[in-house]
Design a protein around this motif. Sequence first.
Motif, PDB file in Angstrom:
ATOM      1  N   VAL A 245      44.285 -55.714  34.505  1.00 63.62           N
ATOM      2  CA  VAL A 245      43.432 -54.527  34.521  1.00 63.62           C
ATOM      3  C   VAL A 245      43.565 -53.780  35.836  1.00 63.62           C
ATOM      4  O   VAL A 245      43.678 -52.549  35.862  1.00 63.62           O
ATOM      5  CB  VAL A 245      41.956 -54.906  34.273  1.00 63.62           C
ATOM      6  CG1 VAL A 245      41.088 -53.684  34.338  1.00 63.62           C
ATOM      7  CG2 VAL A 245      41.809 -55.579  32.934  1.00 63.62           C
TER       8      VAL A 245
ATOM      9  N   CYS B 219      44.860 -49.958  36.337  1.00 63.86           N
ATOM     10  CA  CYS B 219      44.083 -48.918  37.026  1.00 63.86           C
ATOM     11  C   CYS B 219      44.920 -48.255  38.097  1.00 63.86           C
ATOM     12  O   CYS B 219      44.912 -47.033  38.253  1.00 63.86           O
ATOM     13  CB  CYS B 219      42.823 -49.524  37.643  1.00 63.86           C
ATOM     14  SG  CYS B 219      41.611 -50.002  36.428  1.00 63.86           S
TER      15      CYS B 219
ATOM     16  N   ALA C  59      35.680 -61.748  32.536  1.00 65.25           N
ATOM     17  CA  ALA C  59      35.116 -60.932  33.601  1.00 65.25           C
ATOM     18  C   ALA C  59      34.439 -61.754  34.681  1.00 65.25           C
ATOM     19  O   ALA C  59      33.566 -61.270  35.372  1.00 65.25           O
ATOM     20  CB  ALA C  59      34.117 -59.936  33.014  1.00 65.25           C
TER      21      ALA C  59
ATOM     22  N   VAL D  89      34.270 -60.566  38.547  1.00 67.11           N
ATOM     23  CA  VAL D  89      34.720 -59.187  38.664  1.00 67.11           C
ATOM     24  C   VAL D  89      33.611 -58.278  39.167  1.00 67.11           C
ATOM     25  O   VAL D  89      32.473 -58.385  38.752  1.00 67.11           O
ATOM     26  CB  VAL D  89      35.215 -58.677  37.303  1.00 67.11           C
ATOM     27  CG1 VAL D  89      35.514 -57.201  37.380  1.00 67.11           C
ATOM     28  CG2 VAL D  89      36.439 -59.431  36.889  1.00 67.11           C
ATOM     29  N   GLU D  90      33.997 -57.403  40.073  1.00 69.34           N
ATOM     30  CA  GLU D  90      33.067 -56.399  40.544  1.00 69.34           C
ATOM     31  C   GLU D  90      33.780 -55.080  40.364  1.00 69.34           C
ATOM     32  O   GLU D  90      34.822 -54.853  40.961  1.00 69.34           O
ATOM     33  CB  GLU D  90      32.821 -56.639  42.030  1.00 69.34           C
ATOM     34  CG  GLU D  90      31.440 -56.405  42.494  1.00 69.34           C
ATOM     35  CD  GLU D  90      31.306 -56.765  43.963  1.00 69.34           C
ATOM     36  OE1 GLU D  90      31.689 -57.890  44.314  1.00 69.34           O
ATOM     37  OE2 GLU D  90      30.867 -55.922  44.734  1.00 69.34           O
ATOM     38  N   LEU D  91      33.234 -54.217  39.559  1.00 73.84           N
ATOM     39  CA  LEU D  91      33.959 -52.977  39.294  1.00 73.84           C
ATOM     40  C   LEU D  91      34.047 -52.145  40.557  1.00 73.84           C
ATOM     41  O   LEU D  91      33.138 -52.152  41.380  1.00 73.84           O
ATOM     42  CB  LEU D  91      33.257 -52.189  38.191  1.00 73.84           C
ATOM     43  CG  LEU D  91      33.313 -52.841  36.818  1.00 73.84           C
ATOM     44  CD1 LEU D  91      32.612 -51.987  35.804  1.00 73.84           C
ATOM     45  CD2 LEU D  91      34.758 -53.042  36.405  1.00 73.84           C
ATOM     46  N   PRO D  92      35.128 -51.410  40.719  1.00 73.89           N
ATOM     47  CA  PRO D  92      35.277 -50.614  41.938  1.00 73.89           C
ATOM     48  C   PRO D  92      34.150 -49.602  42.077  1.00 73.89           C
ATOM     49  O   PRO D  92      33.623 -49.094  41.104  1.00 73.89           O
ATOM     50  CB  PRO D  92      36.621 -49.904  41.743  1.00 73.89           C
ATOM     51  CG  PRO D  92      37.074 -50.205  40.397  1.00 73.89           C
ATOM     52  CD  PRO D  92      36.288 -51.314  39.850  1.00 73.89           C
ATOM     53  N   ASP D  93      33.834 -49.349  43.316  1.00 74.27           N
ATOM     54  CA  ASP D  93      32.629 -48.602  43.619  1.00 74.27           C
ATOM     55  C   ASP D  93      32.881 -47.110  43.699  1.00 74.27           C
ATOM     56  O   ASP D  93      32.400 -46.450  44.613  1.00 74.27           O
ATOM     57  CB  ASP D  93      32.081 -49.102  44.965  1.00 74.27           C
ATOM     58  CG  ASP D  93      30.602 -48.822  45.088  1.00 74.27           C
ATOM     59  OD1 ASP D  93      30.049 -49.185  46.137  1.00 74.27           O
ATOM     60  OD2 ASP D  93      30.039 -48.244  44.151  1.00 74.27           O
TER      61      ASP D  93
ATOM     62  N   VAL E 126      32.121 -47.593  36.688  1.00 74.15           N
ATOM     63  CA  VAL E 126      31.002 -48.203  35.994  1.00 74.15           C
ATOM     64  C   VAL E 126      30.759 -47.547  34.653  1.00 74.15           C
ATOM     65  O   VAL E 126      30.444 -48.198  33.670  1.00 74.15           O
ATOM     66  CB  VAL E 126      29.747 -48.095  36.879  1.00 74.15           C
ATOM     67  CG1 VAL E 126      28.531 -48.436  36.092  1.00 74.15           C
ATOM     68  CG2 VAL E 126      29.883 -49.017  38.068  1.00 74.15           C
TER      69      VAL E 126
ATOM     70  N   LEU F 164      35.106 -47.337  32.688  1.00 75.24           N
ATOM     71  CA  LEU F 164      36.055 -48.417  32.433  1.00 75.24           C
ATOM     72  C   LEU F 164      35.448 -49.457  31.501  1.00 75.24           C
ATOM     73  O   LEU F 164      34.346 -49.946  31.732  1.00 75.24           O
ATOM     74  CB  LEU F 164      36.461 -49.081  33.747  1.00 75.24           C
ATOM     75  CG  LEU F 164      37.403 -50.265  33.607  1.00 75.24           C
ATOM     76  CD1 LEU F 164      38.724 -49.839  33.015  1.00 75.24           C
ATOM     77  CD2 LEU F 164      37.636 -50.926  34.951  1.00 75.24           C
ATOM     78  N   TRP F 165      36.159 -49.776  30.451  1.00 76.15           N
ATOM     79  CA  TRP F 165      35.738 -50.845  29.556  1.00 76.15           C
ATOM     80  C   TRP F 165      36.589 -52.056  29.878  1.00 76.15           C
ATOM     81  O   TRP F 165      37.697 -52.205  29.392  1.00 76.15           O
ATOM     82  CB  TRP F 165      35.942 -50.441  28.095  1.00 76.15           C
ATOM     83  CG  TRP F 165      35.040 -49.321  27.683  1.00 76.15           C
ATOM     84  CD1 TRP F 165      33.859 -48.982  28.247  1.00 76.15           C
ATOM     85  CD2 TRP F 165      35.262 -48.386  26.625  1.00 76.15           C
ATOM     86  NE1 TRP F 165      33.327 -47.900  27.600  1.00 76.15           N
ATOM     87  CE2 TRP F 165      34.156 -47.524  26.606  1.00 76.15           C
ATOM     88  CE3 TRP F 165      36.284 -48.229  25.699  1.00 76.15           C
ATOM     89  CZ2 TRP F 165      34.051 -46.496  25.681  1.00 76.15           C
ATOM     90  CZ3 TRP F 165      36.170 -47.201  24.772  1.00 76.15           C
ATOM     91  CH2 TRP F 165      35.045 -46.343  24.776  1.00 76.15           C
ATOM     92  N   TYR F 166      36.023 -52.893  30.714  1.00 79.44           N
ATOM     93  CA  TYR F 166      36.848 -53.944  31.308  1.00 79.44           C
ATOM     94  C   TYR F 166      37.443 -54.885  30.260  1.00 79.44           C
ATOM     95  O   TYR F 166      38.590 -55.272  30.332  1.00 79.44           O
ATOM     96  CB  TYR F 166      36.015 -54.727  32.323  1.00 79.44           C
ATOM     97  CG  TYR F 166      36.832 -55.707  33.093  1.00 79.44           C
ATOM     98  CD1 TYR F 166      36.877 -57.036  32.732  1.00 79.44           C
ATOM     99  CD2 TYR F 166      37.587 -55.308  34.190  1.00 79.44           C
ATOM    100  CE1 TYR F 166      37.642 -57.939  33.430  1.00 79.44           C
ATOM    101  CE2 TYR F 166      38.356 -56.197  34.891  1.00 79.44           C
ATOM    102  CZ  TYR F 166      38.379 -57.505  34.510  1.00 79.44           C
ATOM    103  OH  TYR F 166      39.139 -58.399  35.198  1.00 79.44           O
ATOM    104  N   SER F 167      36.648 -55.257  29.291  1.00 78.63           N
ATOM    105  CA  SER F 167      37.142 -56.247  28.329  1.00 78.63           C
ATOM    106  C   SER F 167      37.616 -55.582  27.058  1.00 78.63           C
ATOM    107  O   SER F 167      37.543 -56.176  25.981  1.00 78.63           O
ATOM    108  CB  SER F 167      36.046 -57.249  27.998  1.00 78.63           C
ATOM    109  OG  SER F 167      35.433 -57.704  29.163  1.00 78.63           O
ATOM    110  N   ASN F 168      38.108 -54.360  27.179  1.00 78.55           N
ATOM    111  CA  ASN F 168      38.470 -53.611  25.987  1.00 78.55           C
ATOM    112  C   ASN F 168      39.582 -54.267  25.186  1.00 78.55           C
ATOM    113  O   ASN F 168      39.787 -53.951  24.020  1.00 78.55           O
ATOM    114  CB  ASN F 168      38.896 -52.192  26.379  1.00 78.55           C
ATOM    115  CG  ASN F 168      38.727 -51.237  25.236  1.00 78.55           C
ATOM    116  OD1 ASN F 168      37.866 -51.443  24.396  1.00 78.55           O
ATOM    117  ND2 ASN F 168      39.568 -50.225  25.184  1.00 78.55           N
TER     118      ASN F 168
END
Lengths: 250, 152
Positions: B33, B37, B120, B123-127, B132, B135-139
């Motif tokens: 992922v 990105c 996940a 995981v910390e989504l980028p700021d 937030v 992005l669908w992280y586990s898509n």
Amino acid sequence: MVSRIYLVALMGRENNPLYVRDFVPETASTPISREPEPAGNGDSGSVEAVSTKISTSRDRELRFQFLAHISLDVFAARLPQKTSDSDFGLLFVQDEIAMYGWMTNTGVKIVLGFASGEIIGNEIRSIFRAIHFAYISLVCNPFYSVDERRPIHSRKFDINIRRIVDAWNGTTPVHTPAESINRSIAASPESTSNTSARSTVYYSNSNNNNNGNIENVVMSYSASRSPSPTSAHSVDSGMTPPASESIMAS
Amino acid sequence: MSRTPRQIGEEVWKTRVEKVNAELVTLTYGSVVAQLCKDFGNDYIQVNEQLDKMGYNIGIRLIEDFLARANTSRCRTFKDTAEIISKVGFKIFLNITPTIGNWSQDNKQFTLVFDENPLADFVELPDDGKAVNELWYSNILCGVLRGALEMV
């Protein structure tokens, strides 16, 4: 009476600062408070002494940076003789603050500053380990670039460290402005930080037990979930966010 | 003789599945992922699409594996399908059982709620404000489901 943690600092392999955070209890912003703390605890003397010296927060910042630098020297000096363990124990005492150090195999150094008073025994290791795990979970984040030079700006890491320290100090977590901002963001940048049984979990709720629950902090390896104070929403593939409770094995 | 989907899932998980280290999966997926990105310049919509496509390709193959292992009879209703997906499918491949809920009026839609998501971990989504919301992280899971169900 157990000494409070005043300072947590992480330094990278090149001795660059990664994270420096102080946890001095907020005395009044006016410089000197001569009154001893009403609780009459054992280290009230040292708290008072510290608060007379630590007047403004700028002062505090500089002082703690200074202490972190000194500890780097101690690491460098002791390293040739160090055999196996990561624990460097008591590094030095300066200005009523006792510094303890821990170096990981990758060269990342963790130092803790305590209000000097009691000699801390082996409980130190559990805090170091907890902080180390916090760092590991930060590094495992695929979006975090493990660039050794850049300081750490992760909110989740910050919260974790704060929680570890609060658990040790026996204080309730303070809702700093940063954290209340976190609450207001619906889906915070932290996605589900849920860890399941197989991976490490390292912090517990501070139940105001004095530092007994640092043991819980490390023990709660298995089968616990991380309670992020912010919403534990998973920003997942369009599925409704789980209403996950925080289940702590304390 | 195992009857309920839950029992089937447990049994297959215990006996007929080879295990792999969870951290390996988590870190691999994470780097996929993150790399996507980076490659798409943080265009999260594109990333979501790619993840879905990847998932789709996985799904159309995975379904064969699943049918071979689970050996369940054909689902009669959509509710059966939901149960099998949750209790057997996810159990076999990720060792999780998402909860089914929110059935629509015509029983043609339902939601899967994940209490834990091994993809996940950590995981910390980028700021950057966008991630937030976009992005669908586990898509990839969506793609897998889409691919798998299309083949049946």
